[in-house]
Design a protein around this motif. Structure first.
Motif, PDB file in Angstrom:
ATOM      1  N   ASP A 207       0.816  -1.223   0.000  1.00  9.26           N
ATOM      2  CA  ASP A 207       0.000   0.000   0.000  1.00  9.26           C
ATOM      3  C   ASP A 207       0.850   1.274   0.000  1.00  9.26           C
ATOM      4  O   ASP A 207       0.534   2.243  -0.677  1.00  9.26           O
ATOM      5  CB  ASP A 207      -0.934   0.007   1.212  1.00  9.26           C
ATOM      6  CG  ASP A 207      -1.912  -1.156   1.170  1.00  9.26           C
ATOM      7  OD1 ASP A 207      -2.358  -1.506   0.064  1.00  9.26           O
ATOM      8  OD2 ASP A 207      -2.207  -1.730   2.240  1.00  9.26           O
ATOM      9  N   LYS A 223      -4.762   2.826  -6.357  1.00 12.05           N
ATOM     10  CA  LYS A 223      -5.290   3.315  -5.072  1.00 12.05           C
ATOM     11  C   LYS A 223      -6.816   3.406  -5.105  1.00 12.05           C
ATOM     12  O   LYS A 223      -7.494   3.024  -4.157  1.00 12.05           O
ATOM     13  CB  LYS A 223      -4.679   4.696  -4.804  1.00 12.05           C
ATOM     14  CG  LYS A 223      -4.393   4.923  -3.342  1.00 12.05           C
ATOM     15  CD  LYS A 223      -3.571   6.174  -3.134  1.00 12.05           C
ATOM     16  CE  LYS A 223      -3.620   6.493  -1.649  1.00 12.05           C
ATOM     17  NZ  LYS A 223      -2.750   7.620  -1.332  1.00 12.05           N
ATOM     18  N   LYS A 224      -7.331   3.912  -6.203  1.00 11.61           N
ATOM     19  CA  LYS A 224      -8.792   4.005  -6.375  1.00 11.61           C
ATOM     20  C   LYS A 224      -9.407   2.607  -6.349  1.00 11.61           C
ATOM     21  O   LYS A 224     -10.433   2.374  -5.689  1.00 11.61           O
ATOM     22  CB  LYS A 224      -9.094   4.715  -7.701  1.00 11.61           C
ATOM     23  CG  LYS A 224     -10.541   4.843  -8.088  1.00 11.61           C
ATOM     24  CD  LYS A 224     -11.351   5.703  -7.137  1.00 11.61           C
ATOM     25  CE  LYS A 224     -10.944   7.168  -7.186  1.00 11.61           C
ATOM     26  NZ  LYS A 224     -11.811   8.023  -6.328  1.00 11.61           N
ATOM     27  N   GLU A 227      -9.442   1.324  -2.745  1.00 14.39           N
ATOM     28  CA  GLU A 227     -10.520   1.989  -1.981  1.00 14.39           C
ATOM     29  C   GLU A 227     -11.878   1.348  -2.282  1.00 14.39           C
ATOM     30  O   GLU A 227     -12.716   1.196  -1.408  1.00 14.39           O
ATOM     31  CB  GLU A 227     -10.625   3.470  -2.379  1.00 14.39           C
ATOM     32  CG  GLU A 227      -9.619   4.397  -1.749  1.00 14.39           C
ATOM     33  CD  GLU A 227      -9.580   5.745  -2.481  1.00 14.39           C
ATOM     34  OE1 GLU A 227      -8.518   6.376  -2.451  1.00 14.39           O
ATOM     35  OE2 GLU A 227     -10.609   6.132  -3.119  1.00 14.39           O
ATOM     36  N   ARG A 228     -12.091   0.992  -3.548  1.00 16.93           N
ATOM     37  CA  ARG A 228     -13.381   0.435  -3.958  1.00 16.93           C
ATOM     38  C   ARG A 228     -13.404  -1.095  -3.874  1.00 16.93           C
ATOM     39  O   ARG A 228     -14.299  -1.726  -4.431  1.00 16.93           O
ATOM     40  CB  ARG A 228     -13.709   0.879  -5.391  1.00 16.93           C
ATOM     41  CG  ARG A 228     -13.829   2.372  -5.588  1.00 16.93           C
ATOM     42  CD  ARG A 228     -15.047   2.951  -4.883  1.00 16.93           C
ATOM     43  NE  ARG A 228     -15.229   4.334  -5.259  1.00 16.93           N
ATOM     44  CZ  ARG A 228     -15.882   4.743  -6.355  1.00 16.93           C
ATOM     45  NH1 ARG A 228     -16.455   3.869  -7.143  1.00 16.93           N
ATOM     46  NH2 ARG A 228     -15.993   6.024  -6.625  1.00 16.93           N
ATOM     47  N   TYR A 232     -14.346  -0.913  -8.439  1.00 19.14           N
ATOM     48  CA  TYR A 232     -14.508   0.445  -8.976  1.00 19.14           C
ATOM     49  C   TYR A 232     -15.420   0.401 -10.194  1.00 19.14           C
ATOM     50  O   TYR A 232     -16.300   1.227 -10.366  1.00 19.14           O
ATOM     51  CB  TYR A 232     -13.153   1.054  -9.349  1.00 19.14           C
ATOM     52  CG  TYR A 232     -13.284   2.287 -10.197  1.00 19.14           C
ATOM     53  CD1 TYR A 232     -13.746   3.484  -9.652  1.00 19.14           C
ATOM     54  CD2 TYR A 232     -13.002   2.250 -11.563  1.00 19.14           C
ATOM     55  CE1 TYR A 232     -13.904   4.606 -10.439  1.00 19.14           C
ATOM     56  CE2 TYR A 232     -13.150   3.371 -12.357  1.00 19.14           C
ATOM     57  CZ  TYR A 232     -13.601   4.542 -11.790  1.00 19.14           C
ATOM     58  OH  TYR A 232     -13.778   5.660 -12.579  1.00 19.14           O
TER      59      TYR A 232
END
Lengths: 356, 356
Positions: A207, A223-224, A227-228, A232
């Motif tokens: 990370d 990273k997106k 997060e999802r 995503y």
């Protein structure tokens, strides 16, 4: 006829994985609906996605060590771009080791986004070996290697010592051998060899590596995606499920330690036969021989059609070499049973008796 | 219990498609091998890929008209980037019409690669309508529209008149209605609504549009993918096969003309009930109502749990609205039978009788 599947990818899967995947296409979890027609936000699929991500980390012994796992669409070829997008700074520099066609493609695609340096190469001898004693500059944003070279049958046994982040395309040997996976800062692999079927990539990334991501589109941004929780956008649902089943199968088998022993035994048998059989020869440097993809050639090319027909008649599938390399290639991924290798060896021996 | 699948995507597929896909996972073409473990270069799969690409062009009536069809991994979200990569010139400008969440995402992702202008928007009324009388500047590299807005239930019925290349995200209504598809210069769609299951996108592009592609990575380059006949890298084999089966099913049914009539009848029944039923209301402008995704709301939100439970008990799956829109959404893609719409309408009527 019993089939022996040596395909280089998409490649052989455990029969129980195929059985469960086939059933899920008709009726998933007794829902009365197919896996491939339910929402990816359905709790039953979200659980599959999360389990697959966790299983990947668990098998690599990277749980609770600051790594995240993603299953994304695109093929390893898209990760060539995503890696550079996420890790190559605008004024930075990335190092690549050129050990074959795919390694070279990774380097070329990254070059669209910044400075790229070839740190070592084995192109001088048609990629038949792995460069040794590599000196890695310490001003790189990352060093990229391809751990196993599917086309040429070579494999890194030791890895370059370096303080810069180590990124590797592990498409054709992930989950196949005991390694300290915490050596690597980012591992990616298309699924269609040891981790499922085509349609997704596994990405395992530290990370903290992603804190410097430059301004890039969401779909390219690891990273997106983290997060999802790898949702995503709509994932390749069926492929994720096949990966889940494949990783579960591997865990039940005893994990990487168990399969490592099996893979070594298969490779030993196969290489012994190539070295012994007077009609065939190998080109990969002995110390760099891949345990996954065994390349070999006929000394007398005129025998090609006859050997091909013999393989066909014995249910041996997928041993033709890559179109750029020629010859033969026996891909012996985790799901390939020892009995298939025995069969191929037996056929090579019978062929020798006939033409010696 | 008979299930009625209104999922917005991945979504309902014809039973015969599921049956054949399930069988192929165990034994493809009587090869004794699974579809998902053979090489994508196997002639039997190459034929599937080519047939799927040809079927797409044939159904859209774009055969021999200078268009190519591709099936690529990544989701429509990756096409947001690829479209800009291929069509937006370094010093150029692209126009976007903002009719919802996905249209807006497409615009935002393109903005990483150059100048992007919002030509029209319906955000002022929460995307409940399609902007009309749009004036399109003639200095754009392309104009991008989203033909059907899955979340809000709106759909372009007429298209902006323009001389600049018209690019559209047709993810949720491709193959669903009679259109002159030659109006469009580039059409893309994720497969998981009317063209198969998740894991691939269909891209249909006018070849001459790609002559100005700037320097971009191979994996992003439509021209490269066309040269390689959609096999530049390993495709999502299973998803391509499901698309092939789905398009074949549509052709056998009579093509788009046949399904257009069915879809109109389903939409008419559903909208009539929303307009008639005193417990529900719709928000999409009547003239812009989507035939694919019908959004509706309870006048009394306190009845939500009761209606949800009734749907569940009647086998009605996937009618929850998108998390950003709330309410309900009945997605009625090509494979949804009229009997499922009749069932939902009957349940809404019974619900009204109980709570009026």
């Amino acid at each position: 006829m019993e089939m022996h599947n040596f395909s280089s990818g998409p490649s052989i899967l455990p029969p129980e994985v195929l059985q469960k995947a086939s059933e899920a296409v008709l009726n998933f979890n007794n829902s009365g609906l197919s896996l491939i027609e339910i929402s990816h936000r359905d709790p039953s699929f979200v659980e599959i996605m999360n389990s697959a991500r966790n299983l990947a980390l668990e098998l690599l012994n990277l749980e609770n060590k600051g790594y995240s796992a993603l299953f994304l669409q695109g093929g390893a070829s898209l990760e060539f771009v995503r890696v550079a997008n996420n890790l190559l700074k605008v004024d930075g520099k990335a190092g690549y080791i050129n050990t074959g066609n795919w390694a070279n493609n990774a380097q070329n695609e990254a070059a669209y986004f910044g400075a790229v340096v070839e740190i070592a190469s084995s192109k001088d001898k048609n990629y038949s070996y792995i460069p040794k004693n590599i000196v890695v500059p310490n001003n790189l944003d990352y060093l990229h290697i391809t751990t196993n070279n599917t086309i040429y049958g070579t494999q890194f046994k030791d890895f370059p010592e370096t303080d810069v982040p180590l990124v590797c395309d592990m498409s054709s040997d992930i989950f196949s051998r005991n390694l300290d996976f915490s050596k690597f800062d980012l591992i990616y692999a298309c699924a269609q060899k040891n981790a499922g079927t085509s349609g997704i990539n596994l990405i395992v990334v530290k990370d903290e590596l992603l804190n410097k991501t430059r301004s890039i589109p969401n779909i390219m941004n690891y990273k997106k995606h983290i997060e999802r929780e790898s949702m995503y956008n709509t994932p390749s649902v069926f492929s994720v499920y096949v990966s889940y089943l494949t990783l579960k199968w591997l865990k039940d088998l005893g994990g990487i330690a168990a399969v490592d022993r099996r893979n070594l035994a298969k490779a030993n048998l196969m290489y012994s036969e190539i070295d012994r059989n007077s009609l065939f020869y190998g080109t990969a440097a002995v110390e760099d021989r891949s345990t996954m993809n065994v390349t070999f050639f006929l000394k007398d090319e005129k025998l090609t059609t006859t050997f091909d027909e013999l393989c066909l008649s014995e249910g041996i599938y997928g041993v033709k070499g890559h179109r750029t390399a020629g010859g033969y290639r026996a891909s012996m991924y985790n799901a390939l049973p020892m009995t298939s290798v025995q069969k191929l060896v037996e056929v090579m021996q019978r062929f020798e008796t006939r033409f010696l």
